[in-house]
Design an enzyme around this catalytic site. Sequence first.
Site, mmCIF file in Angstrom:
data_model
loop_
_atom_site.group_PDB
_atom_site.id
_atom_site.type_symbol
_atom_site.label_atom_id
_atom_site.label_comp_id
_atom_site.label_asym_id
_atom_site.label_seq_id
_atom_site.Cartn_x
_atom_site.Cartn_y
_atom_site.Cartn_z
ATOM 1 N N SER A 84 0.831 -1.198 0.000
ATOM 2 C CA SER A 84 0.000 0.000 0.000
ATOM 3 C C SER A 84 0.871 1.256 0.000
ATOM 4 O O SER A 84 1.681 1.439 -0.904
ATOM 5 C CB SER A 84 -0.963 -0.050 1.193
ATOM 6 O OG SER A 84 -1.946 0.945 1.112
ATOM 7 N N ALA A 85 0.728 2.117 1.015
ATOM 8 C CA ALA A 85 1.564 3.318 1.073
ATOM 9 C C ALA A 85 3.035 2.964 1.178
ATOM 10 O O ALA A 85 3.902 3.767 0.818
ATOM 11 C CB ALA A 85 1.154 4.190 2.250
#
Length: 539
Positions: A216-217
């Site tokens: 994800s991030a």
Amino acid sequence: MYESPIILGSKPCTLNIPGMGVLHGLTVLDENGKEKCHRFTGIRYAKPPVGKLRWRRPVTLEDGYDYSGDYNQFKTICPQPFYNNRKNQVRNPDFKYDEDCLFLNIWVPAGEKPAEGWPVLYFIHGGWLQVGNPLHYRQCDPQDLQADGSPAKFILVSPGHRLNLFGFLAGKELLEEDPKSSNFGFWDQRLGLEWTYKHIESFGGNKENIAVGGISAGSYSALFQLIYETYHPEANQIIKRALLLSNGLSVQPKSVEESQIQFNELAQKFGIPLELSSAEKLEKLRAIPFQDLADNILNLRLHTFRAVTDGDFVNPNTFKDIYDGTFGKRIRDSGRELIIGEVNNEHSIYANTNPPKSKEDLFNQVNNYYPEKVTKALLELYPKVPDMEDEKEYLAAIKALFGSIVSDMQVYASTRVLINGLVKGGVPLEKIYRYRIAFRGKFFDKYEPPESLVPHAGDLGLWFYNVVDGILPEEIPIYKAWLKSYGEWMSTGKTDWGTTKTEEYRLLDADGTIKVVDDEKWDWGLKVGRTVAGVFGLN
């Protein structure tokens, strides 16, 4: 999803490193007392970013710093809001928060290291750059990945870094104080990577075989770390390959000028007059206790603090260069390899994170993540939600639209734009390893209902091989078949992946079989990318 690790047994371990000190860690044991891995948690890699160092680039530790101490417990995590975006989710009472959060966690396989040293994965956690921690939780515990019988053994390093407003506040006030004051969280990650390169041989690692990756991030961050190296040949060229799980770059980050509105809103939230000088505003903001800042993040209209285009860590041509193949040429010339992919239900978690509360709020929530002109273009691209008599049904449809936009921008479109750009730049297909995960182990039912399929980050148990969390004996061959190729890639950058076309990916299907299939989302992903590119005049 964020329960503490299961440790069936442990014993102390000691590492005496000349010039650094004596580090006391933890050896994780299986149920029979056999060693699985050695764990050293909470190793400081920078000075505490507190007081006058709040909203400054991380400061390296002085030469000769004595690392002697106990590293058998996780240290503090960056203060953060609580996203209640999963059913029955509660805060983990074992997690402790403090602005002093720049620590590394290191896991080393038990047993004799290879002659050249263990491969190393520098893995950055997810959480929108707003929340998360450096793998303090069960789903990312690599003890079984590093134990005997695992087909993918390597050293794992995960950095704690500044998040949300602590890591990504931007404004002219900060630049007036120091032209380099922005994207603090990215600089934290970079300094942790430099520390790893300098010291990982003392843990048995091969500093010339370091991959950077994330979920994800963390994948977003890993991509920016890779971009930073390729555009800064004067920097140590540490990264040999990249593992990009469920994220890419879909849009040029906001400028510092665009982020000024957010800075002003934060100042006003705490009663700081905007007519004060920059120095006075920063002095007052730095005097606010960290918990007060964290507790008020979700009370802001612009509550999401993301990377900004600062001309330093994030250059103004980043998205353009990915889109038109310029970045791809740099990757081609560097010879690096990338694993890039997704799960089959990225949508659900995005629909439930900061969802719009009304039709009018839809624009605001999308604009929290993307520049205003991009938000307008996206809302014109996607089918509008028709009026409905049932308000609850109408809001559910608005929420679903929001989830579709954001999951495309964060994953489905961004990764396809990246892959297309790599191919444009001449990166050979044998260096691009595309995947999609549709298989979920039975143990995951305790976290998410089966109808949620494999949600965003729901594949962590696969990549980290969470046998101790309940993988069934009959499922183990499925996991090992996937991990075999992954382990080969981590060691050498090469494996027999099976794909032969850009529009194909390797699928771990719901029944546990591995096959190569055509990408049904390819055209739509590129259409979303063209829409964003058009906003910046790139088509």
